[in-house]
Structures are given as structure tokens and as C-alpha cells.
Scaffold this motif. Structure first.
Motif, PDB file in Angstrom:
ATOM      1  N   VAL A 256      19.143  -9.351   3.953  1.00  0.00           N
ATOM      2  CA  VAL A 256      18.330 -10.265   3.146  1.00  0.00           C
ATOM      3  C   VAL A 256      18.245  -9.814   1.687  1.00  0.00           C
ATOM      4  O   VAL A 256      17.764 -10.556   0.832  1.00  0.00           O
ATOM      5  N   GLY A 257      18.733  -8.616   1.389  1.00  0.00           N
ATOM      6  CA  GLY A 257      18.730  -8.141   0.005  1.00  0.00           C
ATOM      7  C   GLY A 257      17.401  -7.579  -0.453  1.00  0.00           C
ATOM      8  O   GLY A 257      16.997  -7.775  -1.605  1.00  0.00           O
ATOM      9  N   LEU A 258      16.715  -6.859   0.424  1.00  0.00           N
ATOM     10  CA  LEU A 258      15.400  -6.316   0.102  1.00  0.00           C
ATOM     11  C   LEU A 258      15.441  -4.869  -0.376  1.00  0.00           C
ATOM     12  O   LEU A 258      14.396  -4.312  -0.724  1.00  0.00           O
ATOM     13  N   MET A 259      16.615  -4.261  -0.389  1.00  0.00           N
ATOM     14  CA  MET A 259      16.702  -2.851  -0.776  1.00  0.00           C
ATOM     15  C   MET A 259      16.207  -2.579  -2.208  1.00  0.00           C
ATOM     16  O   MET A 259      15.513  -1.586  -2.443  1.00  0.00           O
ATOM     17  N   PRO A 260      16.526  -3.424  -3.184  1.00  0.00           N
ATOM     18  CA  PRO A 260      16.000  -3.165  -4.536  1.00  0.00           C
ATOM     19  C   PRO A 260      14.466  -3.151  -4.587  1.00  0.00           C
ATOM     20  O   PRO A 260      13.873  -2.364  -5.335  1.00  0.00           O
ATOM     21  N   TYR A 261      13.837  -4.013  -3.782  1.00  0.00           N
ATOM     22  CA  TYR A 261      12.372  -4.059  -3.765  1.00  0.00           C
ATOM     23  C   TYR A 261      11.797  -2.809  -3.094  1.00  0.00           C
ATOM     24  O   TYR A 261      10.714  -2.343  -3.441  1.00  0.00           O
ATOM     25  N   TRP A 262      12.527  -2.287  -2.099  1.00  0.00           N
ATOM     26  CA  TRP A 262      12.127  -1.024  -1.469  1.00  0.00           C
ATOM     27  C   TRP A 262      12.063   0.075  -2.526  1.00  0.00           C
ATOM     28  O   TRP A 262      11.091   0.828  -2.612  1.00  0.00           O
ATOM     29  N   ARG A 263      13.126   0.172  -3.340  1.00  0.00           N
ATOM     30  CA  ARG A 263      13.174   1.215  -4.370  1.00  0.00           C
ATOM     31  C   ARG A 263      12.040   1.038  -5.384  1.00  0.00           C
ATOM     32  O   ARG A 263      11.421   2.011  -5.811  1.00  0.00           O
ATOM     33  N   GLN A 264      11.790  -0.215  -5.744  1.00  0.00           N
ATOM     34  CA  GLN A 264      10.745  -0.471  -6.741  1.00  0.00           C
ATOM     35  C   GLN A 264       9.360  -0.094  -6.225  1.00  0.00           C
ATOM     36  O   GLN A 264       8.579   0.562  -6.925  1.00  0.00           O
ATOM     37  N   ILE A 265       9.061  -0.511  -5.004  1.00  0.00           N
ATOM     38  CA  ILE A 265       7.711  -0.313  -4.484  1.00  0.00           C
ATOM     39  C   ILE A 265       7.391   1.168  -4.260  1.00  0.00           C
ATOM     40  O   ILE A 265       6.222   1.562  -4.230  1.00  0.00           O
ATOM     41  N   MET A 266       8.429   1.991  -4.102  1.00  0.00           N
ATOM     42  CA  MET A 266       8.211   3.419  -3.923  1.00  0.00           C
ATOM     43  C   MET A 266       7.991   4.146  -5.246  1.00  0.00           C
ATOM     44  O   MET A 266       7.588   5.304  -5.258  1.00  0.00           O
ATOM     45  N   ARG A 267       8.236   3.449  -6.370  1.00  0.00           N
ATOM     46  CA  ARG A 267       8.123   4.101  -7.673  1.00  0.00           C
ATOM     47  C   ARG A 267       6.949   3.589  -8.507  1.00  0.00           C
ATOM     48  O   ARG A 267       6.500   4.278  -9.415  1.00  0.00           O
ATOM     49  N   VAL A 268       6.480   2.388  -8.205  1.00  0.00           N
ATOM     50  CA  VAL A 268       5.426   1.809  -9.028  1.00  0.00           C
ATOM     51  C   VAL A 268       4.051   2.255  -8.549  1.00  0.00           C
ATOM     52  O   VAL A 268       3.892   2.766  -7.431  1.00  0.00           O
ATOM     53  N   GLU A 269       3.061   2.046  -9.399  1.00  0.00           N
ATOM     54  CA  GLU A 269       1.678   2.325  -9.039  1.00  0.00           C
ATOM     55  C   GLU A 269       1.186   1.286  -8.029  1.00  0.00           C
ATOM     56  O   GLU A 269       1.723   0.168  -7.968  1.00  0.00           O
ATOM     57  N   PRO A 270       0.177   1.626  -7.214  1.00  0.00           N
ATOM     58  CA  PRO A 270      -0.322   0.683  -6.199  1.00  0.00           C
ATOM     59  C   PRO A 270      -0.691  -0.688  -6.754  1.00  0.00           C
ATOM     60  O   PRO A 270      -0.469  -1.715  -6.099  1.00  0.00           O
ATOM     61  N   ASP A 271      -1.227  -0.737  -7.976  1.00  0.00           N
ATOM     62  CA  ASP A 271      -1.622  -2.022  -8.559  1.00  0.00           C
ATOM     63  C   ASP A 271      -0.412  -2.910  -8.825  1.00  0.00           C
ATOM     64  O   ASP A 271      -0.505  -4.141  -8.722  1.00  0.00           O
ATOM     65  N   ALA A 272       0.704  -2.299  -9.166  1.00  0.00           N
ATOM     66  CA  ALA A 272       1.913  -3.074  -9.468  1.00  0.00           C
ATOM     67  C   ALA A 272       2.704  -3.429  -8.214  1.00  0.00           C
ATOM     68  O   ALA A 272       3.623  -4.245  -8.266  1.00  0.00           O
ATOM     69  N   ALA A 273       2.333  -2.826  -7.085  1.00  0.00           N
ATOM     70  CA  ALA A 273       3.078  -3.071  -5.850  1.00  0.00           C
ATOM     71  C   ALA A 273       2.919  -4.496  -5.360  1.00  0.00           C
ATOM     72  O   ALA A 273       3.805  -5.041  -4.688  1.00  0.00           O
ATOM     73  N   VAL A 274       1.798  -5.143  -5.698  1.00  0.00           N
ATOM     74  CA  VAL A 274       1.553  -6.516  -5.245  1.00  0.00           C
ATOM     75  C   VAL A 274       2.626  -7.453  -5.781  1.00  0.00           C
ATOM     76  O   VAL A 274       3.164  -8.302  -5.054  1.00  0.00           O
ATOM     77  N   GLY A 275       2.968  -7.290  -7.049  1.00  0.00           N
ATOM     78  CA  GLY A 275       3.999  -8.134  -7.643  1.00  0.00           C
ATOM     79  C   GLY A 275       5.352  -7.929  -6.990  1.00  0.00           C
ATOM     80  O   GLY A 275       6.109  -8.894  -6.781  1.00  0.00           O
ATOM     81  N   VAL A 276       5.671  -6.687  -6.659  1.00  0.00           N
ATOM     82  CA  VAL A 276       6.949  -6.392  -5.991  1.00  0.00           C
ATOM     83  C   VAL A 276       6.989  -7.047  -4.610  1.00  0.00           C
ATOM     84  O   VAL A 276       8.001  -7.624  -4.201  1.00  0.00           O
ATOM     85  N   LEU A 277       5.877  -6.961  -3.889  1.00  0.00           N
ATOM     86  CA  LEU A 277       5.805  -7.576  -2.560  1.00  0.00           C
ATOM     87  C   LEU A 277       5.974  -9.086  -2.634  1.00  0.00           C
ATOM     88  O   LEU A 277       6.649  -9.688  -1.793  1.00  0.00           O
ATOM     89  N   GLN A 278       5.383  -9.705  -3.632  1.00  0.00           N
ATOM     90  CA  GLN A 278       5.499 -11.156  -3.775  1.00  0.00           C
ATOM     91  C   GLN A 278       6.937 -11.566  -4.063  1.00  0.00           C
ATOM     92  O   GLN A 278       7.418 -12.575  -3.539  1.00  0.00           O
ATOM     93  N   ASN A 279       7.619 -10.785  -4.874  1.00  0.00           N
ATOM     94  CA  ASN A 279       9.028 -11.067  -5.150  1.00  0.00           C
ATOM     95  C   ASN A 279       9.893 -10.879  -3.903  1.00  0.00           C
ATOM     96  O   ASN A 279      10.849 -11.634  -3.681  1.00  0.00           O
ATOM     97  N   ALA A 280       9.550  -9.876  -3.105  1.00  0.00           N
ATOM     98  CA  ALA A 280      10.291  -9.653  -1.872  1.00  0.00           C
ATOM     99  C   ALA A 280      10.078 -10.793  -0.887  1.00  0.00           C
ATOM    100  O   ALA A 280      11.006 -11.195  -0.168  1.00  0.00           O
TER     101      ALA A 280
END
Length: 251
Positions: free
Chosen positions: A168-192
Motif C-alpha cells: 500500500v506504500g506506507l513505508m515512508p509514513y512509518w519512517r516519518q512517524i518514528m522521527r517526528v514529535e508526538p504532536d506532529a504524528a497526527v498529521g502523518v497518520l492522517q496522510n497514511a
């Protein structure tokens, strides 16, 4: 006369020792994880439930803890192994020690990956497979079947989940969510979720869920404890993945 009496006592002691040995052997065989048993046995469902619970532990307990205390989580593997052998030393708790021993492989792999390598999803499956050679070695010698089949079921569920991320192409979002702060993780999840909420993402979710259901349900008819442990580990993957999806939607 005295010699005959002593001889009789000696024979009685020998018979008593033999009877105790037979009872202990029967108790051990009854606790053996390889023996068939009735589907209606409460222990069958306890093994299944324990397997589901132990798959959830690394996901919901170890993963958050290991971020702040990776060395502690790694060291705890020794405790799980010690505790499992302690349980296996007694016939009545042998099966639970066996199951816990298989769990220790999942815990070890989780401590290594989520502690130091979580930023790279390509390392996830290789690290989770660290115990695979040893599991095959044990099964080839018919030892630790409950725990090793639990580990294999858990690994299979992990592999299919990772396959879904690849497809499904979710690997880039995996990398992002492991590096961003918890507050920014919501946006990454929504994009995923945008990737998941497509015909391609939904179709593969259904296909892999059906594969997991089939692989998880069919072994239950074999009436052996190690297959219940395997099924519990496989079926719990659906439960855990569904909870992650629900958390992402609510976020």
C-alpha cells in the motif's frame, strides 16, 4: 526369619518407588504439549487466549517502554527465559513455561528493533526473525513445540502486516512517524489513512485478513496445544492491526 522380613520390606519399598515413578511419568505425559486433547478442554482456550495476550504485550507495553529504556527491555529477555525454564521444571506449569519461552524470542526482537532500529522499516522483519533458526532447531528435536509454534505464528502475522505496508506504500509514513514529535504524528497518520482508504488499500486489507483468518482457524481442528498457540498468535494479528487502524482514525 529376620532376613525374610527385611527382604519383604525391601521389596515393598521397591514397589512403592516404582509406583511413584509411574505416577510422576503419567503426570508429565499429561502435561506434555504434544498430546492430543478435547476441543472442549478449558486449557485449550486458555492457551489460545494466552497467545493472543502475549502477542499484544510487545505491541502495547514493550514498544512504548523500549523508547525510553531500551537496555532495560533487552535485559528483561533474560528474566523471561529464566522464568520460562522455572515454569517448565514443573509438570503442572510446563506448558506455560513453554509458551513463555517462545514469547521471549518476540520480546528480544522487539527490544532490539524498537530500541535502536525503529526508524527503518526494512529492518523490522529481519530483526523479528532472529529466533527463526533456533525455533526450527527446537522443533526438529520435538522440543518446546508450544512456544516455538507461538513464535512462528507471531512472526507470520508480523510478516503479513509488513507485506501490507509494502503493497500500500506506507513505508515512508512509518519512517516519518518514528522521527517526528508526538504532536506532529497526527498529521502523518492522517496522510497514511488516505493511502489505506483507497480501493487498492481496502482490497489488500480484506485479502490479507482472510489469509490470516484461514491460517489461524484451520489448525484449531488438529487438537494439539501447540496449534492453539500458533492460531492464537496468528489471529491476534487481526485484532492488533484493527486497534492500530482505529487509533489512527480517531487521531
Amino acid at each position: 526369619m529376620i532376613n525374610n522380613t527385611l527382604s519383604s520390606y525391601s521389596n515393598l519399598d521397591a514397589i512403592d518407588i516404582k509406583q511413584r515413578t509411574i505416577r510422576e511419568l503419567e503426570s508429565t505425559l499429561t502435561a506434555s504439549p504434544s498430546l492430543p486433547f478435547s476441543n472442549s478442554s478449558p486449557q485449550a482456550w486458555l492457551v489460545l487466549a494466552a497467545a493472543v495476550f502475549l502477542v499484544s504485550v510487545p505491541v502495547f507495553i514493550e514498544a512504548p517502554l523500549v523508547r525510553s529504556q531500551p537496555s532495560l527491555c533487552l535485559a528483561m529477555t533474560g528474566f523471561w527465559v529464566f522464568f520460562s525454564f522455572n515454569l517448565m521444571s514443573r509438570p503442572k506449569t510446563y506448558i506455560w513455561g513453554d509458551l513463555l519461552f517462545g514469547f521471549s524470542w518476540s520480546w528480544l526482537a522487539g527490544a532490539i528493533y524498537w530500541g535502536w532500529l525503529r526508524w527503518e522499516p526494512l529492518w523490522h522483519l529481519p530483526v523479528e526473525s532472529l529466533g527463526l533458526p533456533f525455533a526450527f532447531w527446537c522443533l526438529a528435536r520435538n522440543w518446546g513445540k508450544v512456544g516455538n509454534w507461538f513464535y512462528l505464528g507471531s512472526l507470520l502475522g508480523t510478516a503479513l502486516t509488513d507485506v501490507y505496508f509494502y503493497l500500500v506504500g506506507l513505508m515512508p509514513y512509518w519512517r516519518q512517524i518514528m522521527r517526528v514529535e508526538p504532536d506532529a504524528a497526527v498529521g502523518v497518520l492522517q496522510n497514511a489513512l488516505i493511502k489505506v482508504d483507497t480501493p487498492w488499500g481496502a482490497a489488500w486489507a480484506v485479502i490479507l485478513a482472510l489469509v490470516l483468518l484461514t491460517i489461524g482457524i484451520l489448525p484449531l481442528g488438529r487438537n494439539q496445544r501447540h496449534w492453539y498457540a500458533f492460531s492464537g498468535a496468528v489471529l491476534s494479528t487481526i485484532f492488533v492491526d484493527s486497534l492500530f487502524l482505529l487509533a489512527a482514525v480517531l487521531a
